[in-house]
Design a protein around this motif. Sequence first.
Motif, short mmCIF file in Angstrom:
data_model
loop_
_atom_site.label_atom_id
_atom_site.label_comp_id
_atom_site.label_asym_id
_atom_site.label_seq_id
_atom_site.Cartn_x
_atom_site.Cartn_y
_atom_site.Cartn_z
N PRO A 160 0.80 -1.24 0.00
CA PRO A 160 0.00 0.00 0.00
C PRO A 160 0.82 1.28 0.00
N TYR A 161 2.15 1.17 0.16
CA TYR A 161 3.00 2.35 0.22
C TYR A 161 3.75 2.60 -1.09
N ILE A 162 4.25 1.53 -1.71
CA ILE A 162 4.98 1.70 -2.97
C ILE A 162 4.40 0.83 -4.08
N GLY A 163 3.21 0.28 -3.89
CA GLY A 163 2.59 -0.53 -4.91
C GLY A 163 3.41 -1.77 -5.22
N TRP A 164 3.68 -1.99 -6.52
CA TRP A 164 4.49 -3.13 -6.94
C TRP A 164 5.98 -2.85 -6.82
N GLY A 165 6.35 -1.64 -6.38
CA GLY A 165 7.76 -1.31 -6.18
C GLY A 165 8.12 0.02 -6.79
N VAL A 166 9.40 0.34 -6.72
CA VAL A 166 9.93 1.59 -7.29
C VAL A 166 10.31 1.34 -8.75
N VAL A 167 9.83 2.18 -9.62
CA VAL A 167 10.01 1.96 -11.06
C VAL A 167 11.49 1.82 -11.42
N ASP A 168 11.77 0.87 -12.30
CA ASP A 168 13.13 0.62 -12.79
C ASP A 168 13.11 0.86 -14.30
N PRO A 169 13.47 2.07 -14.75
CA PRO A 169 13.35 2.39 -16.17
C PRO A 169 14.12 1.46 -17.10
N VAL A 170 15.37 1.13 -16.75
CA VAL A 170 16.18 0.30 -17.64
C VAL A 170 15.59 -1.10 -17.76
N ARG A 171 15.21 -1.68 -16.64
CA ARG A 171 14.63 -3.02 -16.69
C ARG A 171 13.32 -3.02 -17.47
N ALA A 172 12.54 -1.95 -17.33
CA ALA A 172 11.27 -1.86 -18.07
C ALA A 172 11.50 -1.85 -19.57
N LEU A 173 12.66 -1.34 -20.01
CA LEU A 173 12.95 -1.24 -21.45
C LEU A 173 13.81 -2.39 -21.96
N THR A 174 14.31 -3.24 -21.08
CA THR A 174 15.17 -4.33 -21.53
C THR A 174 14.60 -5.71 -21.22
N ASP A 175 13.87 -5.83 -20.14
CA ASP A 175 13.25 -7.11 -19.80
C ASP A 175 11.85 -7.13 -20.42
N ASP A 176 11.83 -7.11 -21.76
CA ASP A 176 10.58 -6.86 -22.48
C ASP A 176 10.45 -7.77 -23.71
N ALA A 177 10.76 -9.05 -23.54
CA ALA A 177 10.73 -9.97 -24.67
C ALA A 177 9.33 -10.12 -25.26
N HIS A 178 8.32 -10.00 -24.42
CA HIS A 178 6.94 -10.12 -24.90
C HIS A 178 6.02 -9.32 -23.98
N PRO A 179 4.88 -8.89 -24.47
CA PRO A 179 3.97 -8.11 -23.63
C PRO A 179 3.28 -8.99 -22.59
N ILE A 180 2.94 -8.40 -21.47
CA ILE A 180 2.17 -9.09 -20.43
C ILE A 180 0.92 -8.28 -20.14
N ASN A 181 -0.11 -8.95 -19.67
CA ASN A 181 -1.39 -8.27 -19.39
C ASN A 181 -1.59 -7.95 -17.93
N HIS A 182 -0.81 -8.60 -17.06
CA HIS A 182 -0.92 -8.33 -15.63
C HIS A 182 0.35 -8.78 -14.94
N VAL A 183 0.54 -8.34 -13.72
CA VAL A 183 1.73 -8.68 -12.96
C VAL A 183 1.66 -10.13 -12.50
N THR A 184 2.79 -10.84 -12.60
CA THR A 184 2.90 -12.17 -12.01
C THR A 184 3.90 -12.07 -10.87
N VAL A 185 3.50 -12.52 -9.68
CA VAL A 185 4.35 -12.32 -8.51
C VAL A 185 5.47 -13.34 -8.48
N ASP A 186 6.57 -12.91 -7.89
CA ASP A 186 7.73 -13.78 -7.69
C ASP A 186 7.43 -14.69 -6.51
N LYS A 187 7.46 -16.00 -6.72
CA LYS A 187 7.11 -16.94 -5.66
C LYS A 187 8.28 -17.26 -4.74
N ASN A 188 9.42 -16.63 -4.97
CA ASN A 188 10.58 -16.83 -4.10
C ASN A 188 10.30 -16.24 -2.73
N PRO A 189 10.22 -17.07 -1.67
CA PRO A 189 9.88 -16.55 -0.35
C PRO A 189 10.90 -15.59 0.21
#
Length: 398
Positions: free
Chosen positions: A303-332
């Motif tokens: 509720p304070y930072i949502g899904w996290g702090v935006v990472d511009p470079v990762r947003a433009l490079t980790d983009d092999a295909h479009p996604i329709n919604h967030v998938t959470v990392d299951k790593n505890p």
Amino acid sequence: MPAPLALAGSGECTYPAKPIKGTPWSLQRVLLDQLWQQTKGKDAKGKPVRVAVIDTGVDISNPQLRNAVDAKAGADLLSKPKDPDAGQTKDVVGHGTKVAGIIAARPMRPETGFVGLAPESVIISIRQNDEKGTGTSKTLADGIKKAIEDGADVINISQDTVGDGNSRSLGPDPGLEEAVQEALAKDIVVVASAGNDGMDGNKKRTYPAAYPGVLAVGASDRNNERAPFSQAGDFIGVAAPGVEMVSTVPRGGQCVDNGTSFSAPYVSGVAALIRAKHPDWKQNQVVAQIEQTAERPGNSRDPYIGWGVVDPVRALTDDAHPINHVTVDKNPARGVPAPEPAALALGETPEQRRERLATYVLGATGLLVAVIAGTAVVLRDWRRRRGVETAPRGGGSA
């Protein structure tokens, strides 16, 4: 009655201002060469992404914005024709000029290290608020419709509804929500600031940020923690730098300001770059990409930072295909709650961080010396108890 609007930033400076030569911390956290490897805001055909800034106007007399604004587009929804300050390319407040700069300010070296995140995108300026707070939810809705008409790819709204003086957020306005939904239906990314009423710690919704489909942006500090003034709530999509933000001001130069007003355009700049690189991606896919690639300490929405702090470079490079919604990392290991700051602070400067680390090193060195000395004493006493001479072997006897 239309709801009044608050500008989500509150800095003051004298216009024009002197250029700020250093690179702002919000840009130091980004590898710009890597970010701009494929686009700076134009698609593969050379067409610039169009970002509507619905605000207090954008002053194009600032050299960094002179070629960044489509002066033939946009509108002034407030002034009468004879008003000397009329026009969407003027800004007596400075708020809209700062917002536009974070998105699309052109480089100007060596005079300044500041530049917009998408410096080849184009701004559509829609003047809808002023120093008197004239803007309402109705004029904001009209501004959104004008942005749709002028072919916006992204809409930035650095304003939110305000209450009756007791800081109570108002309910959603049907006309404003209708305009937002129309923009989303036209495949436009809508980014809005969460608001600066978060010091009381209460979680509440602000509008238009809390409307479904809008990417609501909170403010983060130098340490990727929520800025204490940033409004918290279950509607927050991501956070972005919003403390000590450098940007352009009317008549030239730059100033520093704080607020979610300047976090939102940081995200709008990233959205513009994604739209330029992937013009076929839908607006919800652009939003999902920004949320998915954000830096977050946990594996769920916060509720304070949502899904996290935006990472511009990762947003433009980790983009092999479009996604329709967030998938959470299951790593505890990532399931750690996001930190909530206890008091307002403008973040840790690089110099303070170096001093802190130096203190840690000195402390660790002292501890190591103490451990070595203590071990030597224990060993000596043990050897004495065993009747072992402490003199070096081979020493002669009298």
